[in-house]
Write an enzyme that holds these catalytic residues in place. Structure first.
Site, short mmCIF file in Angstrom:
data_model
loop_
_atom_site.label_atom_id
_atom_site.label_comp_id
_atom_site.label_asym_id
_atom_site.label_seq_id
_atom_site.Cartn_x
_atom_site.Cartn_y
_atom_site.Cartn_z
N LYS A 28 0.84 -1.21 0.00
CA LYS A 28 0.00 0.00 0.00
C LYS A 28 0.87 1.26 0.00
CE LYS A 28 -2.84 0.63 3.62
NZ LYS A 28 -2.55 1.87 4.35
N SER A 29 1.88 1.29 0.84
CA SER A 29 2.74 2.49 0.92
C SER A 29 3.40 2.77 -0.42
CB SER A 29 3.84 2.26 1.97
OG SER A 29 3.28 2.19 3.25
N ARG A 33 2.84 5.92 -3.33
CA ARG A 33 4.01 6.70 -3.77
C ARG A 33 4.25 6.57 -5.27
NH1 ARG A 33 4.35 5.65 1.53
NH2 ARG A 33 5.67 6.90 2.92
N ARG A 129 -8.65 12.29 12.46
CA ARG A 129 -7.20 12.13 12.65
C ARG A 129 -6.47 13.47 12.54
NH1 ARG A 129 -5.36 7.04 9.18
NH2 ARG A 129 -3.48 7.34 10.44
N SER A 174 7.29 9.19 12.14
CA SER A 174 6.21 9.10 11.15
C SER A 174 6.74 9.23 9.73
CB SER A 174 5.16 10.18 11.42
OG SER A 174 4.26 10.23 10.33
N ASP A 326 2.02 -0.97 12.01
CA ASP A 326 0.69 -1.42 11.58
C ASP A 326 0.38 -2.85 12.01
OD1 ASP A 326 0.17 1.01 10.40
OD2 ASP A 326 0.93 0.40 8.44
N LYS A 353 -4.20 6.14 14.64
CA LYS A 353 -4.33 5.44 13.36
C LYS A 353 -5.79 5.49 12.89
CE LYS A 353 -0.05 4.47 12.92
NZ LYS A 353 0.72 5.11 11.86
N ARG A 402 -7.45 -2.96 9.75
CA ARG A 402 -6.55 -3.89 10.46
C ARG A 402 -7.20 -4.45 11.73
NH1 ARG A 402 -2.30 -3.48 7.01
NH2 ARG A 402 -1.75 -1.36 6.40
C1 S3P Z 1 2.70 4.80 6.20
C2 S3P Z 1 3.28 5.15 7.38
C3 S3P Z 1 2.76 4.72 8.69
C4 S3P Z 1 1.74 3.60 8.59
C5 S3P Z 1 0.80 3.78 7.45
C6 S3P Z 1 1.54 3.91 6.13
C7 S3P Z 1 3.29 5.31 4.94
O1 S3P Z 1 2.15 5.82 9.32
O2 S3P Z 1 1.02 3.47 9.79
O3 S3P Z 1 -0.10 2.69 7.36
O4 S3P Z 1 2.99 4.76 3.86
O5 S3P Z 1 4.10 6.26 5.02
P1 S3P Z 1 3.05 6.89 10.16
O6 S3P Z 1 4.16 7.24 9.30
O7 S3P Z 1 2.16 8.05 10.43
O8 S3P Z 1 3.45 6.14 11.40
#
Ligand code: S3P
Length: 447
Positions: A28-29, A33, A129, A174, A326, A353, A402
């Site tokens: 996902k991350s 990107r 959030r 973060s 996560d 979260k 999750r």
């Molecule tokens: C993520 C960073 C994390 C994670 C999120 C995805 C990202 O959050 O919890 O699911 O893709 O950069 P934080 O960076 O706020 O901890």
């Protein structure tokens, strides 16, 4: 504020051994990107293995609203025709990021240093959030943000017309905040510096280098010092998105706690900023072998063979938290099926979260007959031993994918079934969860 569709309850019951192949969808991350960096490059980026979860689809739609041409060619196969750094146009409508904190925070970063204005919103979870963690550093570039009380969405961001580069030490671990600052730094002249005390996932840094930005990471007494030279021309790339280690954790943990299980999970990222859960499971006594280590899509990966295991509770090192942030919900379920107590400290980020994950896990586990101790920054789970969780409860998921998946995995090993009140958020990150788990032998039913 967007909705997240109709709630759909789901029940997991004690399952036969989980057996076979678990092919996990794209990360996902990295998917977010790939779309965002593709939109900021000049020309056409090709993506394979893109996660087609709702969070990522919302980011694709947002990139179109900023002027990029984003096209799906087949399952997981996408192209992005980018407009170049500083080339975004002003969106005509509100940008709805649905459930995705990563989506909204990274997109705020990438438009923050272009002279356009955009208004962001999301679902009921995202609107609770904090966005100040991103808009505070963005204001140093000259960006303005007007949101609801406490820096909540909906929020309007006015990009800086004459951005200045910044030097920013992250006040919390973060990757989202780090990435937002780096993305904003792309369209500021000179060098933007981000300092992180604890390393967090490094996909933005890897991808910036891949797209041709000038970026240097130095390890100093204060932590990682990341220096980005602004106003590069990003070159389009071919991005092969690797499988998501956070999604993989659900079938892996299910196999560890469902008696007799033996599954094979190919191509799981072993990136050191993401693999904390796997180190922790091995310390608990998990029977996992890491086969055929190699590189895929610029990430170190391995094939995992996972068998049911007799696990023991441990103290999870707090400094490991960013590399498994996560995975605490599913780890809590594993801990409930281990012998002895598992202590998780340094986890207060879980409170902001998709839901307050410390509270959500504590209440749900208690309802299932597991003793837990909850502190502001701590979760302690008293294990019931293999297959010893009583279950027989309905757990609230609070629009959190999750939490939903964690309690469904719990129900596969508990004495009585476990129901989650709403499994629909699973589609944000792992749309094929139900099919994949039932294919392995899990008993999941709607309702
Ligand atoms: C993520 C960073 C994390 C994670 C999120 C995805 C990202 O959050 O919890 O699911 O893709 O950069 P934080 O960076 O706020 O901890």
């Amino acid at each position: 504020m967007s909705g997240h569709g109709a709630a759909q309850a789901m029940t997991a019951a004690k399952s036969g051994p989980l057996m076979g192949l678990a092919e996990i969808p794209g990360d996902k991350s990295i998917s977010h990107r790939a779309l965002i960096f593709g939109a900021m490059a000049v020309g056409e980026t090709q993506i394979t293995g893109l996660l087609e979860g709702q969070d990522v689809l919302d980011t694709a739609r947002a990139m179109r609203a900023f002027g990029a041409e984003v096209v799906q060619h087949g399952p997981g196969r996408w192209s992005v025709h980018g407009v170049g750094v500083g080339g975004f146009r002003e969106p005509e409508t509100v940008i709805d990021c649905g459930n995705s904190g990563t989506g909204v925070r990274l997109i705020m970063g990438c438009m923050a240093t272009t002279a356009i204005t955009a208004t962001f919103t999301g679902d009921a979870s995202l609107c609770k959030r904090p966005m100040g963690r991103v808009t505070d550093p963005l204001s140093l570039f000259g960006t303005q943000a007007y949101g609801r009380k406490g820096g909540r969405l909906p929020m309007t961001v006015v990009g800086a017309a004459n951005p200045v580069p910044v030097r920013y030490a992250l006040p919390m671990a973060s990757a989202q905040v780090k990435s937002a600052v780096l993305l904003a730094g792309l369209n500021a002249p000179g060098q933007t510096v981000v300092i992180e005390k604890e390393p967090t996932r490094d996909h933005s840094e890897r991808m910036l280098l891949g797209f041709g930005a000038e970026l240097v990471v130095e390890s100093a007494a204060e932590g990682n010092v990341i220096t980005l030279t602004g106003q590069p021309e990003l070159r389009p790339q071919s991005v092969a998105v690797p499988r998501d280690p956070s999604s993989a954790a659900f079938p892996v943990c299910a196999a560890l706690i469902v008696e007799g299980s033996d599954i094979f999970v190919p191509g799981v990222s072993q990136n050191l900023t993401r693999n904390g859960i796997y180190l922790t499971l091995v310390e608990m006594g998990a029977d996992i072998t890491f086969e055929n280590p190699r590189e895929e899509g610029g990430e170190p990966v391995a094939d995992l063979r996972v068998r049911f295991s007799d696990l023991k509770g441990i103290e999870v090192p707090p400094e490991r938290a960013p590399s498994m942030i996560d995975e605490y919900p599913i780890l809590s379920v594993v801990a409930a099926n281990a012998t002895g107590k598992t202590v998780m400290r340094g986890v207060k980020e879980l409170r902001v979260k998709e839901s307050d994950r410390i509270a959500a896990m504590a209440r749900g586990l208690e309802a299932c007959g597991v003793r837990v101790e909850e502190g502001e920054d701590t979760l302690i789970v008293h294990g019931r031993g293999p297959g010893g969780v009583p279950g027989g409860a309905t757990c609230a998921t609070h629009i959190d994918h999750r939490i939903a998946m964690a309690f469904l995995v719990a129900g596969m090993a508990s004495l009585k079934p476990i129901t989650v009140d709403d499994a629909s958020p699973i589609a944000t990150s792992f749309p094929m969860f139900e099919g994949l788990m039932t294919g392995l032998g899990a008993t999941l039913t709607k309702g």
